[in-house]
Design a protein around this motif. Structure first.
Motif, mmCIF file in Angstrom:
data_model
loop_
_atom_site.group_PDB
_atom_site.id
_atom_site.type_symbol
_atom_site.label_atom_id
_atom_site.label_comp_id
_atom_site.label_asym_id
_atom_site.label_seq_id
_atom_site.Cartn_x
_atom_site.Cartn_y
_atom_site.Cartn_z
ATOM 1 N N UNK A 22 59.934 -24.069 47.968
ATOM 2 C CA UNK A 22 58.735 -24.911 48.082
ATOM 3 C C UNK A 22 57.457 -24.213 47.624
ATOM 4 N N UNK A 23 57.487 -22.910 47.438
ATOM 5 C CA UNK A 23 56.281 -22.142 47.192
ATOM 6 C C UNK A 23 55.456 -22.549 45.990
ATOM 7 N N UNK A 24 56.106 -22.934 44.899
ATOM 8 C CA UNK A 24 55.383 -23.285 43.674
ATOM 9 C C UNK A 24 55.157 -24.789 43.529
ATOM 10 N N UNK A 25 55.598 -25.558 44.506
ATOM 11 C CA UNK A 25 55.468 -27.012 44.411
ATOM 12 C C UNK A 25 53.996 -27.410 44.481
ATOM 13 N N UNK A 26 53.579 -28.113 43.450
ATOM 14 C CA UNK A 26 52.205 -28.632 43.382
ATOM 15 C C UNK A 26 52.271 -30.087 43.811
ATOM 16 N N UNK A 27 51.404 -30.486 44.716
ATOM 17 C CA UNK A 27 51.411 -31.855 45.229
ATOM 18 C C UNK A 27 49.989 -32.366 45.371
ATOM 19 N N UNK A 28 49.879 -33.667 45.419
ATOM 20 C CA UNK A 28 48.590 -34.308 45.652
ATOM 21 C C UNK A 28 48.630 -35.016 46.993
ATOM 22 N N UNK A 29 47.523 -34.939 47.694
ATOM 23 C CA UNK A 29 47.341 -35.682 48.938
ATOM 24 C C UNK A 29 46.290 -36.736 48.616
ATOM 25 N N UNK A 30 46.733 -37.983 48.519
ATOM 26 C CA UNK A 30 45.847 -39.091 48.132
ATOM 27 C C UNK A 30 45.446 -39.874 49.378
#
Length: 151
Positions: A22-30
């Motif tokens: 999970x360390x490199x996972x880029x995500x958006x919180x909308x």
């Protein structure tokens, strides 16, 4: 009964709750429609935020209310659900500290969020050094082993 409404939803390329990497996972919180962009004003001044979210993909019948071997691994001791961070827990709540990458309007981009696409976000809090442990953290050896590939 406590009623909680999501303040945002996760947008991520991760669609399955896989245990590791999970360390490199880029995500958006909308942010949800009920929240103005101003609710995030100043958040980009913090390097990290804590994200509280709901493991919405876990069926109520899969929730553990007692003890189990973490990840079903019998090499690790059977411990109570509150002595581990698994997703199959009562109330199905998750909490992760993530790195803030950017903020654009109603969207906060982060790295290291272990929540899948569509996950309801219940709260976002800035990480302040004064809220982190003030003494060394202690944990059993099996927890170090479990977390070896997590990030």
């Amino acid at each position: 009964m406590i009623v909680v409404e999501p303040i945002a939803y996760v947008r991520s390329t991760r669609t399955a709750p896989i245990d590791d990497q999970w360390g490199a996972v880029r995500a958006e919180i909308a942010l949800a429609d009920a929240y103005d962009a101003a609710a995030l004003d100043g958040i980009e001044e913090f390097s990290h935020v804590e994200v509280l979210f709901h493991f919405h993909a876990v069926a109520e019948t899969d929730v553990e209310r007692g003890a189990r071997h973490p990840r079903g691994n019998r090499a690790w001791p059977r411990v109570g659900i509150f002595a581990q961070r698994g997703k199959d827990r009562p109330n199905r709540l998750g909490s992760t500290i993530v790195r803030v990458v950017a903020r654009e309007g109603r969207v906060l981009t982060v790295v290291g969020l272990d929540a899948i696409d569509g996950t309801p976000v219940l709260d976002v809090k800035p990480v302040m050094a004064e809220f982190l442990p003030r003494e060394p953290v202690r944990q059993p050896a099996w927890a170090h082993e479990l977390m070896r590939e997590y990030w």
